[in-house]
Write a protein that holds these residues in place. Sequence first.
Motif, PDB file in Angstrom:
ATOM      1  N   ILE A  62      79.940-119.961  61.409  1.00 50.06           N
ATOM      2  CA  ILE A  62      79.047-118.811  61.465  1.00 50.06           C
ATOM      3  C   ILE A  62      77.625-119.238  61.131  1.00 50.06           C
ATOM      4  CG2 ILE A  62      78.456-116.600  60.401  1.00 50.06           C
ATOM      5  CD1 ILE A  62      81.436-116.114  60.010  1.00 50.06           C
ATOM      6  N   VAL A  63      76.692-118.788  61.968  1.00 49.72           N
ATOM      7  CA  VAL A  63      75.263-118.907  61.678  1.00 49.72           C
ATOM      8  C   VAL A  63      74.786-117.500  61.364  1.00 49.72           C
ATOM      9  CG1 VAL A  63      72.970-119.474  62.566  1.00 49.72           C
ATOM     10  CG2 VAL A  63      74.954-120.894  63.209  1.00 49.72           C
ATOM     11  N   MET A  64      74.261-117.322  60.182  1.00 52.14           N
ATOM     12  CA  MET A  64      73.782-116.006  59.770  1.00 52.14           C
ATOM     13  C   MET A  64      72.291-115.912  60.064  1.00 52.14           C
ATOM     14  SD  MET A  64      74.381-114.235  56.127  1.00 52.14           S
ATOM     15  CE  MET A  64      73.832-112.602  55.791  1.00 52.14           C
ATOM     16  N   VAL A  65      71.931-114.919  60.853  1.00 59.16           N
ATOM     17  CA  VAL A  65      70.535-114.625  61.172  1.00 59.16           C
ATOM     18  C   VAL A  65      70.234-113.299  60.485  1.00 59.16           C
ATOM     19  CG1 VAL A  65      68.859-114.234  63.009  1.00 59.16           C
ATOM     20  CG2 VAL A  65      70.794-115.791  63.396  1.00 59.16           C
ATOM     21  N   THR A  66      69.301-113.328  59.547  1.00 58.48           N
ATOM     22  CA  THR A  66      69.111-112.154  58.703  1.00 58.48           C
ATOM     23  C   THR A  66      67.661-111.854  58.399  1.00 58.48           C
ATOM     24  OG1 THR A  66      69.699-111.188  56.555  1.00 58.48           O
ATOM     25  CG2 THR A  66      69.428-113.565  56.627  1.00 58.48           C
ATOM     26  N   ARG A  67      67.394-110.588  58.171  1.00 55.99           N
ATOM     27  CA  ARG A  67      66.060-110.221  57.698  1.00 55.99           C
ATOM     28  C   ARG A  67      66.017-110.305  56.185  1.00 55.99           C
ATOM     29  NH1 ARG A  67      64.902-104.746  56.099  1.00 55.99           N
ATOM     30  NH2 ARG A  67      66.815-103.563  55.952  1.00 55.99           N
ATOM     31  N   HIS A  68      67.163-110.494  55.550  1.00 57.66           N
ATOM     32  CA  HIS A  68      67.265-110.622  54.098  1.00 57.66           C
ATOM     33  C   HIS A  68      67.376-112.096  53.717  1.00 57.66           C
ATOM     34  CE1 HIS A  68      67.704-106.329  53.814  1.00 57.66           C
ATOM     35  NE2 HIS A  68      68.697-106.377  54.673  1.00 57.66           N
ATOM     36  N   ALA A  69      66.428-112.888  54.160  1.00 53.96           N
ATOM     37  CA  ALA A  69      66.467-114.335  53.922  1.00 53.96           C
ATOM     38  C   ALA A  69      65.926-114.645  52.534  1.00 53.96           C
ATOM     39  CB  ALA A  69      65.674-115.058  55.006  1.00 53.96           C
ATOM     40  N   ARG A  70      66.734-114.345  51.534  1.00 57.97           N
ATOM     41  CA  ARG A  70      66.359-114.559  50.142  1.00 57.97           C
ATOM     42  C   ARG A  70      67.368-115.485  49.487  1.00 57.97           C
ATOM     43  NH1 ARG A  70      62.648-111.250  48.536  1.00 57.97           N
ATOM     44  NH2 ARG A  70      63.305-111.127  46.364  1.00 57.97           N
ATOM     45  N   PRO A  71      66.968-116.177  48.421  1.00 55.83           N
ATOM     46  CA  PRO A  71      67.868-117.138  47.774  1.00 55.83           C
ATOM     47  C   PRO A  71      69.215-116.565  47.368  1.00 55.83           C
ATOM     48  CG  PRO A  71      65.641-117.449  46.978  1.00 55.83           C
ATOM     49  CD  PRO A  71      65.620-116.204  47.832  1.00 55.83           C
ATOM     50  N   GLY A  72      69.238-115.357  46.812  1.00 52.68           N
ATOM     51  CA  GLY A  72      70.519-114.770  46.405  1.00 52.68           C
ATOM     52  C   GLY A  72      71.430-114.512  47.588  1.00 52.68           C
ATOM     53  N   ALA A 132      78.662-119.251  49.868  1.00 48.04           N
ATOM     54  CA  ALA A 132      79.938-119.060  49.175  1.00 48.04           C
ATOM     55  C   ALA A 132      80.976-118.412  50.084  1.00 48.04           C
ATOM     56  CB  ALA A 132      79.727-118.211  47.922  1.00 48.04           C
ATOM     57  N   ALA A 133      80.524-117.583  51.017  1.00 48.47           N
ATOM     58  CA  ALA A 133      81.431-116.914  51.961  1.00 48.47           C
ATOM     59  C   ALA A 133      81.898-117.857  53.068  1.00 48.47           C
ATOM     60  CB  ALA A 133      80.758-115.692  52.578  1.00 48.47           C
ATOM     61  N   GLY A 134      81.239-119.018  53.213  1.00 49.36           N
ATOM     62  CA  GLY A 134      81.639-119.982  54.237  1.00 49.36           C
ATOM     63  C   GLY A 134      80.715-120.081  55.433  1.00 49.36           C
ATOM     64  N   VAL A 135      79.574-119.404  55.366  1.00 45.50           N
ATOM     65  CA  VAL A 135      78.598-119.477  56.458  1.00 45.50           C
ATOM     66  C   VAL A 135      78.071-120.912  56.549  1.00 45.50           C
ATOM     67  CG1 VAL A 135      76.292-118.687  57.131  1.00 45.50           C
ATOM     68  CG2 VAL A 135      77.990-117.047  56.319  1.00 45.50           C
ATOM     69  N   LYS A 136      77.939-121.430  57.755  1.00 47.34           N
ATOM     70  CA  LYS A 136      77.482-122.812  57.955  1.00 47.34           C
ATOM     71  C   LYS A 136      76.000-122.913  58.305  1.00 47.34           C
ATOM     72  CE  LYS A 136      81.551-124.632  57.450  1.00 47.34           C
ATOM     73  NZ  LYS A 136      81.891-125.254  56.205  1.00 47.34           N
ATOM     74  N   GLY A 137      75.419-121.825  58.798  1.00 46.36           N
ATOM     75  CA  GLY A 137      74.002-121.821  59.135  1.00 46.36           C
ATOM     76  C   GLY A 137      73.351-120.556  58.598  1.00 46.36           C
ATOM     77  N   PHE A 138      72.107-120.691  58.132  1.00 44.43           N
ATOM     78  CA  PHE A 138      71.425-119.544  57.537  1.00 44.43           C
ATOM     79  C   PHE A 138      69.956-119.619  57.905  1.00 44.43           C
ATOM     80  CE2 PHE A 138      69.428-117.074  54.187  1.00 44.43           C
ATOM     81  CZ  PHE A 138      70.306-116.020  54.011  1.00 44.43           C
ATOM     82  N   VAL A 139      69.512-118.641  58.703  1.00 48.16           N
ATOM     83  CA  VAL A 139      68.121-118.631  59.163  1.00 48.16           C
ATOM     84  C   VAL A 139      67.552-117.218  59.101  1.00 48.16           C
ATOM     85  CG1 VAL A 139      68.395-120.641  60.689  1.00 48.16           C
ATOM     86  CG2 VAL A 139      68.780-118.351  61.589  1.00 48.16           C
ATOM     87  N   PRO A 140      66.234-117.113  58.936  1.00 49.03           N
ATOM     88  CA  PRO A 140      65.621-115.788  58.959  1.00 49.03           C
ATOM     89  C   PRO A 140      65.557-115.247  60.380  1.00 49.03           C
ATOM     90  CG  PRO A 140      63.933-117.446  58.653  1.00 49.03           C
ATOM     91  CD  PRO A 140      65.258-118.164  58.630  1.00 49.03           C
ATOM     92  N   LYS A 141      65.458-113.948  60.477  1.00 47.57           N
ATOM     93  CA  LYS A 141      65.388-113.260  61.762  1.00 47.57           C
ATOM     94  C   LYS A 141      64.185-113.721  62.592  1.00 47.57           C
ATOM     95  CE  LYS A 141      65.196-108.469  63.272  1.00 47.57           C
ATOM     96  NZ  LYS A 141      65.174-107.082  62.796  1.00 47.57           N
ATOM     97  N   SER A 142      63.163-114.203  61.918  1.00 53.64           N
ATOM     98  CA  SER A 142      61.936-114.645  62.596  1.00 53.64           C
ATOM     99  C   SER A 142      62.053-116.033  63.223  1.00 53.64           C
ATOM    100  CB  SER A 142      60.768-114.635  61.609  1.00 53.64           C
ATOM    101  OG  SER A 142      61.047-115.515  60.528  1.00 53.64           O
TER     102      SER A 142
END
Length: 138
Positions: free
Chosen positions: A15-25, A32-42
């Motif tokens: 899973i690559v998470m694309v989010t507008r909530h791109a904050r450290p927490g 911790a949930a197992g997401v492999k990619g994490f990027v901001p919506k921008s």
Amino acid sequence: METASNILREIDTHIVMVTRHARPGVLRRALAAGVKGFVPKSTPSEKLAEVILAVVSGARYVDPEIAASALIGTDCPLTGRELDVLRATTEHDTLAQTAEALHLAPGTVRNYVSAAIAKLGVSGRHEAAQKAWKEGWI
């Protein structure tokens, strides 16, 4: 994060998470949930395509700015359960609703809120939740 956890329980995927909530927490919970990619919506589409290809190939990708923020951010004095309660506080109007959503007794929620308020030096649960959000803990 709940959706990512549910998907990963049912399907062996990345899973690559694309989010507008791109904050450290949020990043910490996603990892911790197992997401492999994490990027901001921008994230530009070309970069997102690169991230997806990298993750499909088995790599992990976290946006560098978010990763840096997570590394240099203020250490969180709150427990995981206190953070859960503050996170739920932002979604519910009353302690009773928060307690019901978390499957806890109202008195237990009150204790977690009181502890968070004392640790953060604020005057109320909404102020505690706002401070935790601002710091990137929730």
